[in-house]
Write an enzyme that holds these catalytic residues in place. Structure first.
Site, PDB file in Angstrom:
ATOM      1  N   GLY A 243      -9.185   4.787  27.617  1.00  0.00           N
ATOM      2  CA  GLY A 243      -8.342   5.979  27.535  1.00  0.00           C
ATOM      3  C   GLY A 243      -9.201   7.195  27.269  1.00  0.00           C
ATOM      4  O   GLY A 243      -9.148   8.182  27.986  1.00  0.00           O
ATOM      5  N   PHE A 244     -10.020   7.088  26.230  1.00  0.00           N
ATOM      6  CA  PHE A 244     -10.976   8.151  25.864  1.00  0.00           C
ATOM      7  C   PHE A 244     -10.284   9.486  25.670  1.00  0.00           C
ATOM      8  O   PHE A 244     -10.864  10.531  25.939  1.00  0.00           O
ATOM      9  CB  PHE A 244     -12.096   8.235  26.910  1.00  0.00           C
ATOM     10  CG  PHE A 244     -12.766   6.917  27.167  1.00  0.00           C
ATOM     11  CD1 PHE A 244     -13.570   6.336  26.196  1.00  0.00           C
ATOM     12  CD2 PHE A 244     -12.585   6.246  28.365  1.00  0.00           C
ATOM     13  CE1 PHE A 244     -14.177   5.112  26.419  1.00  0.00           C
ATOM     14  CE2 PHE A 244     -13.186   5.015  28.583  1.00  0.00           C
ATOM     15  CZ  PHE A 244     -13.979   4.449  27.610  1.00  0.00           C
ATOM     16  N   GLY A 513      -7.590   4.090  14.632  1.00  0.00           N
ATOM     17  CA  GLY A 513      -6.808   2.893  14.919  1.00  0.00           C
ATOM     18  C   GLY A 513      -7.051   1.728  13.984  1.00  0.00           C
ATOM     19  O   GLY A 513      -6.128   1.232  13.331  1.00  0.00           O
ATOM     20  N   LYS A 687     -13.757   2.787   7.756  1.00  0.00           N
ATOM     21  CA  LYS A 687     -13.572   4.091   8.388  1.00  0.00           C
ATOM     22  C   LYS A 687     -13.591   3.882   9.903  1.00  0.00           C
ATOM     23  O   LYS A 687     -13.763   2.778  10.396  1.00  0.00           O
ATOM     24  CB  LYS A 687     -14.697   5.040   7.965  1.00  0.00           C
ATOM     25  CG  LYS A 687     -14.664   5.369   6.477  1.00  0.00           C
ATOM     26  CD  LYS A 687     -15.581   6.532   6.104  1.00  0.00           C
ATOM     27  CE  LYS A 687     -16.980   6.082   5.825  1.00  0.00           C
ATOM     28  NZ  LYS A 687     -17.772   7.098   5.058  1.00  0.00           N
ATOM     29  N   GLU A 691     -15.715   6.658  17.886  1.00  0.00           N
ATOM     30  CA  GLU A 691     -16.307   7.867  18.469  1.00  0.00           C
ATOM     31  C   GLU A 691     -17.650   8.253  17.876  1.00  0.00           C
ATOM     32  O   GLU A 691     -18.367   9.068  18.441  1.00  0.00           O
ATOM     33  CB  GLU A 691     -15.324   9.024  18.294  1.00  0.00           C
ATOM     34  CG  GLU A 691     -14.019   8.793  19.049  1.00  0.00           C
ATOM     35  CD  GLU A 691     -12.891   9.695  18.589  1.00  0.00           C
ATOM     36  OE1 GLU A 691     -12.689   9.797  17.357  1.00  0.00           O
ATOM     37  OE2 GLU A 691     -12.222  10.285  19.431  1.00  0.00           O
TER      38      GLU A 691
HETATM   39 MO1  MOS Z   1      -9.532  10.116  21.318  1.00  0.00          MO
HETATM   40  S1  MOS Z   1     -10.511  11.442  22.514  1.00  0.00           S
HETATM   41  O1  MOS Z   1      -8.766  11.001  20.080  1.00  0.00           O
HETATM   42  O2  MOS Z   1      -8.671   9.075  22.226  1.00  0.00           O
END
Ligand code: MOS
Length: 730
Positions: A243-244, A513, A687, A691
């Protein structure tokens, strides 16, 4: 079943580390791996639905104006054509930001080249595509589009503005200063799986199979776009091919497929072409960033300035949060931070792979390298010297802070040659060779999450939530958390994700997530453990279950005696987190070679050392880091959206012209995971990691290019032409 809304009470609960199942953190292979490699994992477009019609978007070929007429008669006689949908709700774009809102634009108004304006539905995909190409549309163009961020109207983003002390004075008083402007180009999310939806309407209930990151949020968006109640909608995203950021909000296909299915009373599939994904879904904004650093003779910062210009469509809320980590990254009492948003008519700017830090950190970390050279301090030492004890703006303590550790351990593992550094020291034939370092940082946050966990009398466990797994390993880490808590093998845990019939998870985004939904699963399991403990007449913090058995040999089946135990865990982020600044940290090291004659850069090796709380699964965490470093290579060397300056349309809209690193571009990568426990960050002491691996990494390459050949390039990506132009003596 009860709603367990309790917070973890550490004193009365067994710590995860004391549970002897010993599966949490282990490098368990993905539990969904077999389904994926055997092709049995169904992605959105792959569901076999009877009588499904196929639909293709028609997109605007003007930049600013009105759709005056869509001449449906131009295609209705073509073979297989069923309908042309130009419902006014069709222009819903990938929503961004916090509001669950339908489109912000007048539906028939075109704001960017490539905006979907109609959907052609036919019996086959080829028929739909053919008709879409032949649909006659009349436009009225108006306004000269605003296409250049440098000259467009701008709006200051107040929440990012910081003015502390006197930066100008700090700059004039400083022993060493850096004042540099660095630019980055726009980026595409470039997920492997294109955006796709199949919608089914039975007259009452709408079911949409789609490729989405945040079902909890997407269902509200879709309900709003269609003016329907959420309880009439079911979204399913069991497998998502990346998804990114581009699938955080509902994309146009979700709304369009739904409208078409409801209008025609027939299932409709919309699969965007690769070009449409590039041209219509969203982009990362380009940035122009001015960095000002003031330091004393020893290289200790006295002033810190970071001012950035980004862009978006008129009326869109999202502004690439370039300064996100700059607020807390380094010391410096005199501070000026400013974010300006230019209004331009390029497609929607939104979240793409680590919004903010992915481009803000490379600029900052390049400026830090320039300061290290001026102050004649080793770049690793300079960074360590400038780590603040507390958040330099809010004064808040850090929840945990591993930057120094990452820099030190990373330097050791990489073989960093500390000391004075000069460019152009090593050459092999045509190639200059050099090394560079950069810090990593990515803010950590958590979201409200719910998950239901059922312990069955046969000793198996089921985890249910509408959380998604976008390729990150969510299925696996949730199985591990449940397995650890309930003392079973992960193969006895069934994880059922990506269906809004389940309790609401946090969705996959912003690296929140795992820590968020993991905490909800933890809470649900804790309630089950309490039930089990009370049945056994022991305290929960004394309940030890391993491989389905207690210490005295009772099996879970014995204890359950034919009945299941189910609990919903409801994780609400602890208010205590507001008192802390929480972030993942790390350090990147790169060795590159730069061709003296062509300016071509090849990365020879790269290493990242990261600290992000508890490692939930060593294998999937490492994979996330490898992916992040790979994207760092793209940011540094190859990725750039190119827009036509005349009409703002995206030119390089495929994976040939928009180059993401492929195997040939990715050298030997090493990852060092530095285990921490951060109980403030989340209940499971973890954590975010998704990213972090690309938050600064591009600067390690930029700094290595400089160290190799003496070319200081201030514009990303550092393509051969740019490197060659900056090469000394050219
Ligand atoms: Mo991310 S760029 O918050 O899926």
């Amino acid at each position: 079943m009860t709603n367990g809304e309790t917070k973890s009470n550490a004193a009365n609960s067994m710590a995860l580390d004391d549970m002897k199942q010993g599966v949490l953190g282990a490098p368990v292979p993905r539990i969904d791996g077999l389904a994926k490699v055997t092709g049995t994992a169904a992605y959105a477009a792959e569901y076999q639905i009877d009588d499904c019609a196929e639909a293709v978007f028609v997109t605007a070929t003007i930049t600013c104006g009105k759709v005056v007429k869509i001449d449906t008669s131009s295609v209705m006689d073509m073979p297989g054509v069923i309908a042309v949908i130009d419902d006014k709700r069709l222009t819903t774009r990938a929503a961004q930001g916090t509001a669950n809102e339908a489109p912000v634009q007048d539906p028939k108004t075109v704001c960017y080249w490539g905006q979907p304006i109609a959907l052609v539905v036919a019996e086959t995909f080829e028929q739909a595509r053919d008709a879409a190409k032949n649909l006659v549309v009349e436009y009225e163009t108006f306004d000269t589009p605003s296409l250049d961020p440098a000259t467009a109207k701008t709006e200051e983003q107040d929440e990012d503005t910081v003015s502390q002390g006197d930066l100008d004075k700090a700059m004039s008083d400083a022993a060493h200063t850096v004042d540099v402007t660095i630019t980055t180009k726009g980026h595409a999310s470039a997920a492997m799986e294109p955006h796709a939806s199949i919608a089914q309407w039975d007259g009452e209930q709408l079911t949409v199979y789609a490729s989405l990151q945040m079902l909890n949020y997407n269902i509200a968006e879709l309900a709003d776009a269609l003016a329907m109640k959420e309880d009439k909608i079911r979204l399913i995203s069991r497998y998502v091919g990346g998804g990114f950021g581009s699938k955080l909000g509902v994309s146009q296909d979700v709304v369009a497929a739904s409208l078409a299915a409801m209008e025609l009373g027939r299932p409709v599939r919309v699969v965007m072409s690769r070009q449409q994904v590039f041209q219509t879904v969203m982009r990362r904004s380009e940035t122009t960033q001015r960095l000002r650093l003031a330091a004393d003779a020893a290289g200790k910062l006295t002033g810190f300035g970071h001012e950035a210009l980004v862009s978006n469509l008129p009326a869109e809320e999202f502004a690439e949060p370039v300064l996100q980590s700059s607020h807390f990254m380094y010391a410096g009492e005199n501070r000026k931070l400013l974010l300006n948003l230019a209004r331009i008519h390029r497609m929607t700017a939104g979240s793409v792979r680590a919004p903010g830090e992915a481009v803000g950190m490379p600029a900052l970390e390049q400026a830090m390298d320039m300061l290290a050279e001026k102050a004649d301090v080793d770049p690793v030492a300079l960074r360590i010297r400038n780590i603040p004890e507390k958040d330099p703006e809010s004064g808040a303590p850090f929840s945990s802070h591993s930057l120094a550790h990452c820099l030190e351990e990373g330097a050791k593992a990489f073989g960093w040659d500390a000391g004075t550094r000069r460019p152009r020291q090593k050459r092999e034939g045509e190639w200059w060779i050099g090394t560079g370092v950069a810090s990593a940082a990515r803010i950590h946050n958590v979201q409200e999450s719910r998950a239901k966990v059922t312990l069955s009398s046969d000793g198996t466990v089921r985890v249910e939530t509408d959380m998604t797994d976008i390729g990150t390993g969510t299925y696996t880490i949730l199985a591990q958390i449940a397995a650890q808590m309930l003392g079973v093998d992960t193969k006895h845990v069934l994880v059922d994700l990506g269906d809004t019939r389940h309790p609401r998870g946090p969705g996959s985004g912003g690296s929140w997530g795992a820590a968020s939904i993991g905490s909800a699963v933890y809470l649900a399991c804790q309630s089950i453990r309490k039930d089990l403990a009370s049945r056994l007449g022991v305290a929960e913090n004394a309940l030890q279950i391993v491989d389905g058995k207690t210490a005295d040999g009772q099996t879970l089946s014995d204890i359950l005696d034919g009945s299941d135990i189910a609990h919903e865990g409801h994780y609400k982020p602890d208010e205590g987190q507001d008192d802390h600044t929480a972030a993942g940290f790390g350090a990147f090291f790169a060795e590159v070679r730069v061709n003296h004659y062509t300016g071509e850069t090849r990365v020879d090796r790269m290493l990242g050392a990261f600290g992000f709380g508890r490692v939930l699964n060593e294998r999937t965490a490492r994979s996330q880091c490898l992916g992040g470093i790979t994207w760092s290579i793209g940011t540094a060397l190859t990725e750039a959206l190119e827009f036509d300056p005349r009409d703002g349309h995206l030119i390089n809209c495929d994976l040939a012209e928009y180059h993401v690193p492929v195997h040939r571009d990715v050298p030997k990568l090493d990852v060092v995971l530095l285990e921490e426990r951060d109980p403030i960050a989340s209940l499971i002491e973890a954590k975010g990691i998704g990213e972090l691996g690309m938050c600064g990494g591009a600067a390690a390459i930029a700094n290595a290019i400089y160290n190799a050949c003496g070319a200081r390039v201030n514009d990303y990506p550092m393509t051969p032409d740019r490197v060659l132009a900056a090469m000394p003596g050219k």
